[in-house]
Scaffold this motif. Structure first.
Motif, PDB file in Angstrom:
ATOM      1  N   ILE A 219       0.862  -1.184   0.000  1.00 42.94           N
ATOM      2  CA  ILE A 219       0.000   0.000   0.000  1.00 42.94           C
ATOM      3  C   ILE A 219       0.897   1.233   0.000  1.00 42.94           C
ATOM      4  CG2 ILE A 219      -1.815   1.291   1.165  1.00 42.94           C
ATOM      5  CD1 ILE A 219      -2.748  -1.242   2.479  1.00 42.94           C
ATOM      6  N   LEU A 220       0.570   2.193  -0.861  1.00 38.77           N
ATOM      7  CA  LEU A 220       1.250   3.480  -0.907  1.00 38.77           C
ATOM      8  C   LEU A 220       0.211   4.594  -0.862  1.00 38.77           C
ATOM      9  CD1 LEU A 220       3.961   2.906  -3.683  1.00 38.77           C
ATOM     10  CD2 LEU A 220       4.334   3.049  -1.213  1.00 38.77           C
ATOM     11  N   LEU A 221       0.512   5.655  -0.104  1.00 31.56           N
ATOM     12  CA  LEU A 221      -0.379   6.811   0.008  1.00 31.56           C
ATOM     13  C   LEU A 221       0.473   8.069   0.048  1.00 31.56           C
ATOM     14  CD1 LEU A 221      -3.194   8.146   0.614  1.00 31.56           C
ATOM     15  CD2 LEU A 221      -2.619   7.888   3.033  1.00 31.56           C
ATOM     16  N   TRP A 222       0.095   9.051  -0.778  1.00 33.79           N
ATOM     17  CA  TRP A 222       0.785  10.336  -0.781  1.00 33.79           C
ATOM     18  C   TRP A 222      -0.241  11.434  -1.009  1.00 33.79           C
ATOM     19  CZ3 TRP A 222       1.591  14.726  -3.605  1.00 33.79           C
ATOM     20  CH2 TRP A 222       2.702  15.514  -3.251  1.00 33.79           C
ATOM     21  N   ALA A 223      -0.029  12.564  -0.336  1.00 33.26           N
ATOM     22  CA  ALA A 223      -0.896  13.726  -0.520  1.00 33.26           C
ATOM     23  C   ALA A 223      -0.113  14.977  -0.169  1.00 33.26           C
ATOM     24  CB  ALA A 223      -2.152  13.625   0.347  1.00 33.26           C
ATOM     25  N   LYS A 224      -0.386  16.026  -0.905  1.00 32.27           N
ATOM     26  CA  LYS A 224       0.242  17.315  -0.614  1.00 32.27           C
ATOM     27  C   LYS A 224      -0.381  17.946   0.624  1.00 32.27           C
ATOM     28  CE  LYS A 224       1.302  21.745  -2.815  1.00 32.27           C
ATOM     29  NZ  LYS A 224       1.130  22.560  -4.047  1.00 32.27           N
ATOM     30  N   GLY A 225      -1.651  17.703   0.839  1.00 34.18           N
ATOM     31  CA  GLY A 225      -2.343  18.233   2.017  1.00 34.18           C
ATOM     32  C   GLY A 225      -3.421  17.279   2.470  1.00 34.18           C
ATOM     33  N   LEU A 226      -3.547  17.123   3.795  1.00 29.30           N
ATOM     34  CA  LEU A 226      -4.528  16.209   4.384  1.00 29.30           C
ATOM     35  C   LEU A 226      -5.095  16.883   5.626  1.00 29.30           C
ATOM     36  CD1 LEU A 226      -5.966  13.538   4.989  1.00 29.30           C
ATOM     37  CD2 LEU A 226      -3.817  12.646   5.879  1.00 29.30           C
ATOM     38  N   SER A 227      -6.387  17.119   5.636  1.00 31.19           N
ATOM     39  CA  SER A 227      -7.008  17.803   6.768  1.00 31.19           C
ATOM     40  C   SER A 227      -8.403  17.249   7.015  1.00 31.19           C
ATOM     41  CB  SER A 227      -7.093  19.314   6.519  1.00 31.19           C
ATOM     42  OG  SER A 227      -7.919  19.596   5.399  1.00 31.19           O
ATOM     43  N   VAL A 228      -8.860  17.374   8.264  1.00 33.72           N
ATOM     44  CA  VAL A 228     -10.206  16.981   8.673  1.00 33.72           C
ATOM     45  C   VAL A 228     -10.828  18.147   9.432  1.00 33.72           C
ATOM     46  CG1 VAL A 228      -9.735  14.520   8.746  1.00 33.72           C
ATOM     47  CG2 VAL A 228      -9.306  15.899  10.771  1.00 33.72           C
ATOM     48  N   SER A 229     -12.153  18.230   9.391  1.00 32.48           N
ATOM     49  CA  SER A 229     -12.888  19.295  10.077  1.00 32.48           C
ATOM     50  C   SER A 229     -14.118  18.692  10.733  1.00 32.48           C
ATOM     51  CB  SER A 229     -13.305  20.396   9.090  1.00 32.48           C
ATOM     52  OG  SER A 229     -12.205  20.853   8.333  1.00 32.48           O
ATOM     53  N   ILE A 230     -14.525  19.291  11.855  1.00 33.38           N
ATOM     54  CA  ILE A 230     -15.720  18.863  12.568  1.00 33.38           C
ATOM     55  C   ILE A 230     -16.593  20.079  12.840  1.00 33.38           C
ATOM     56  CG2 ILE A 230     -14.647  19.059  14.855  1.00 33.38           C
ATOM     57  CD1 ILE A 230     -16.315  16.643  15.708  1.00 33.38           C
ATOM     58  N   LEU A 231     -17.909  19.890  12.779  1.00 31.17           N
ATOM     59  CA  LEU A 231     -18.863  20.963  13.004  1.00 31.17           C
ATOM     60  C   LEU A 231     -19.233  20.999  14.478  1.00 31.17           C
ATOM     61  CD1 LEU A 231     -20.675  23.164  11.755  1.00 31.17           C
ATOM     62  CD2 LEU A 231     -22.426  21.412  11.407  1.00 31.17           C
ATOM     63  N   ARG A 232     -18.903  22.111  15.138  1.00 28.45           N
ATOM     64  CA  ARG A 232     -19.210  22.294  16.552  1.00 28.45           C
ATOM     65  C   ARG A 232     -19.763  23.690  16.774  1.00 28.45           C
ATOM     66  NH1 ARG A 232     -13.632  19.772  19.126  1.00 28.45           N
ATOM     67  NH2 ARG A 232     -14.216  17.551  18.999  1.00 28.45           N
ATOM     68  N   SER A 233     -20.924  23.740  17.408  1.00 24.81           N
ATOM     69  CA  SER A 233     -21.564  25.022  17.748  1.00 24.81           C
ATOM     70  C   SER A 233     -21.724  25.919  16.522  1.00 24.81           C
ATOM     71  CB  SER A 233     -20.763  25.744  18.832  1.00 24.81           C
ATOM     72  OG  SER A 233     -20.643  24.944  19.986  1.00 24.81           O
ATOM     73  N   GLY A 234     -22.070  25.307  15.399  1.00 29.04           N
ATOM     74  CA  GLY A 234     -22.337  26.072  14.189  1.00 29.04           C
ATOM     75  C   GLY A 234     -21.125  26.523  13.418  1.00 29.04           C
ATOM     76  N   ARG A 235     -19.920  26.086  13.800  1.00 28.89           N
ATOM     77  CA  ARG A 235     -18.718  26.480  13.079  1.00 28.89           C
ATOM     78  C   ARG A 235     -17.819  25.268  12.860  1.00 28.89           C
ATOM     79  NH1 ARG A 235     -14.632  29.916  16.761  1.00 28.89           N
ATOM     80  NH2 ARG A 235     -13.246  29.127  15.137  1.00 28.89           N
ATOM     81  N   TRP A 236     -17.046  25.329  11.777  1.00 30.47           N
ATOM     82  CA  TRP A 236     -16.161  24.230  11.429  1.00 30.47           C
ATOM     83  C   TRP A 236     -14.799  24.449  12.066  1.00 30.47           C
ATOM     84  CZ3 TRP A 236     -17.794  19.886   9.208  1.00 30.47           C
ATOM     85  CH2 TRP A 236     -18.999  19.908   8.500  1.00 30.47           C
ATOM     86  N   GLU A 237     -14.318  23.429  12.748  1.00 38.40           N
ATOM     87  CA  GLU A 237     -12.988  23.443  13.339  1.00 38.40           C
ATOM     88  C   GLU A 237     -12.092  22.502  12.522  1.00 38.40           C
ATOM     89  OE1 GLU A 237     -13.067  22.562  17.482  1.00 38.40           O
ATOM     90  OE2 GLU A 237     -14.683  23.965  17.923  1.00 38.40           O
ATOM     91  N   ASP A 238     -10.976  23.043  12.033  1.00 41.13           N
ATOM     92  CA  ASP A 238     -10.095  22.298  11.137  1.00 41.13           C
ATOM     93  C   ASP A 238      -8.860  21.792  11.882  1.00 41.13           C
ATOM     94  OD1 ASP A 238     -11.888  23.022   9.241  1.00 41.13           O
ATOM     95  OD2 ASP A 238     -10.620  24.506   8.269  1.00 41.13           O
ATOM     96  N   HIS A 239      -8.315  20.713  11.362  1.00 43.63           N
ATOM     97  CA  HIS A 239      -7.056  20.175  11.872  1.00 43.63           C
ATOM     98  C   HIS A 239      -6.259  19.622  10.698  1.00 43.63           C
ATOM     99  CE1 HIS A 239      -4.368  18.561  15.008  1.00 43.63           C
ATOM    100  NE2 HIS A 239      -4.173  17.561  14.168  1.00 43.63           N
ATOM    101  N   ASP A 240      -5.015  20.083  10.561  1.00 39.58           N
ATOM    102  CA  ASP A 240      -4.143  19.662   9.474  1.00 39.58           C
ATOM    103  C   ASP A 240      -3.353  18.434   9.920  1.00 39.58           C
ATOM    104  OD1 ASP A 240      -2.708  19.474   7.190  1.00 39.58           O
ATOM    105  OD2 ASP A 240      -1.490  21.269   7.515  1.00 39.58           O
ATOM    106  N   LEU A 241      -3.571  17.322   9.223  1.00 37.34           N
ATOM    107  CA  LEU A 241      -2.879  16.076   9.546  1.00 37.34           C
ATOM    108  C   LEU A 241      -1.622  15.861   8.702  1.00 37.34           C
ATOM    109  CD1 LEU A 241      -5.941  13.655   9.792  1.00 37.34           C
ATOM    110  CD2 LEU A 241      -4.691  14.699  11.671  1.00 37.34           C
TER     111      LEU A 241
END
Length: 482
Positions: free
Chosen positions: A271-293
């Protein structure tokens, strides 16, 4: 250079062009950086660098630290793909033609700031690390946004925030295209600053780029002062120095390209995986909170935890484990892939069946088999794979926790089968064959064919006259009944 607000619009590009001309190195290694604060907010006056000095990574970190220690800690970063000082001298109305300037919003913001900081020559290696430096000093993750999402975000002056706006830059022989793109980027800057003004939250703004936009060989001041013979010698030596700098730059770019995530079953990579950018976000209290992985997944010396991953001839699963992601002590990103024979195409295909987020005993599932697929002996590559903008990943159901999450991959490449030599196979790109330009060409051609067919049909309906009038004889009488 630190420039006062009085007389700034007319002097901005002149000072930038003058300092770039005094630089002993070539401009193809440097990018400008401009820092200012919101209107009515005082910031510390930072000592400017000496003329011709190139600001390195450590010195830039010192500038940012001094600015954020006393200034606003809500940072708005405008990060353009490419930019050089020549963009300001060519398109900023440097010779009195201010109506031709493409930076009216930027100049207005600098005029309203108490003490803007202009660094004409910053090493592009330092500008590439500006996000990491700001993230360390603010102790918060960057939020990649656009003006539409910013209007829905509510900022707090007491808690720092790092808002990143990516701006494009056109590369080509058409200078007007670059001018139009720079003008559009200035409009984006104006929209963002207008939204920030309505929220009444003080901020620190930074405008810089990742790479220089021009590779123009400039002679040093010393070479230009001498006579004709010394000038020719200086030019010859300058070309040699330019070739050496270009070679060193290419070496640096190669060393910056980090390797993919690699999972091995025994001695073989499966298995090989590559990405220039990888991030996830969660919706809390009506706003999106991002995290760069990305920093925790890729890079030199980074070894992500792959416990739970597996692969065989028909199925493959890649598990990336993290800690302390968006308030969750345990967080896993799971890629589930499979391959099988399709009788219609008479070949085997592999699909990314699901991308799963597992956190604190809860699992959110995104389906990707309808959009993420490739021949089994190929890898899959796509410039953007997201779950929210032109989504290729969709929640498993309307009640799935995935509806509260966003996943974004920038320049993704993945391969779960038939990996040979620890390298990606030929990439099957996600771009469709019929692009918007192709459809426009086909429709235009069809319209022209219809017009030509109609014209030919009308010409074929014309009939030659069967009666002619002889001027020497009696006039022809045509009865009305015929």
């Amino acid at each position: 250079m630190l420039i006062s607000s009085s007389g700034l619009p007319a002097a901005l590009v002149v000072f930038l062009g003058l300092l770039s001309a005094l630089s002993p190195g070539s401009c193809d290694e440097q990018v400008p950086l401009i820092l200012w604060t919101s209107e009515g907010v005082s910031s510390p006056r930072l000592p400017p660098p000496t003329g011709g000095h190139i600001v390195g990574q450590q010195q830039l970190a010192s500038y940012l630290e001094n600015a954020l220690n006393e200034g606003p800690r809500n940072v708005v970063l405008f990060l353009q793909d490419k930019m050089s000082v020549e963009d300001f001298t060519m398109y900023g109305g440097a010779f009195g033609n201010k109506q031709d300037s493409v930076f009216p919003n930027l100049e207005g913001a600098l005029m309203s700031s108490s003490s803007p900081l202009v660094l004409p020559a910053v090493s592009w290696l330092a500008s590439n690390a500006v996000i990491g430096q700001l993230q360390d000093q603010l102790e918060t993750s960057p939020l990649y946004m656009d003006p539409e999402t910013l209007s829905q975000l509510r900022l707090n002056a007491s808690s720092p925030a790092l808002l990143v706006f990516r701006l494009p830059y056109g590369v080509g022989a058409d200078l007007m295209s670059a001018k139009e793109i720079l003008s559009g980027n200035d409009e984006v800057i104006g929209q963002v600053l207008s939204i920030m003004k309505t929220q009444s939250v003080p901020y620190t703004a930074i405008y810089t780029a990742l790479r220089p936009s021009r590779e123009a060989a400039s002679l040093s001041v010393e070479a230009g002062v001498g006579g004709g013979r010394s000038l020719l010698q200086a030019r010859g030596g300058h070309r040699e120095r330019e070739r050496e700098r270009e070679r060193q730059r290419k070496i640096k770019e190669k060393t910056e390209i980090y390797g993919p995530v690699e999972f091995k079953e025994g001695e073989d990579t499966c298995i090989l995986l590559w990405a220039k950018g990888l991030s996830v976000s969660i919706l809390r209290s009506g706003r999106w909170e991002d995290h760069d992985l990305t920093p925790s997944t890729f890079g030199e010396g980074v070894s992500p935890k792959l416990h739970g991953s597996s692969c065989d001839k028909s199925r493959a699963k890649l598990v990336l484990s993290y800690e302390n992601v968006l308030g969750h002590s345990s967080f896993k990103l799971i890629f589930a892939m499979s391959q099988r024979l399709y009788k219609v195409s008479a070949r085997r295909w592999f699909t990314l069946d699901a991308v799963e987020l597992e956190y604190d005993g809860t699992r959110a599932r995104f389906n990707g088999s309808r959009s993420v697929y490739a021949p089994a002996e190929y890898s899959f590559r796509c410039e953007s794979v997201t779950s929210f903008r032109w989504p290729l990943l969709v929640p498993h159901s309307s009640k799935d926790p995935a509806n509260q999450w966003r996943v974004s991959f920038e320049d993704l490449q993945i391969q779960g089968f038939n990996v040979s030599g620890g390298e990606f196979s030929y990439a099957s790109d996600c771009a469709g064959f019929f692009s918007a330009g192709i459809w426009m060409g086909l429709m235009t051609s069809l319209l022209m064919v219809l017009v030509l067919t109609y014209g030919l049909h009308m010409i074929m309906q014309l009939h030659t006259m069967d009666r002619f009038d002889d001027p020497k004889g009696p006039a022809i009488s045509v009865p009305q009944t015929e």
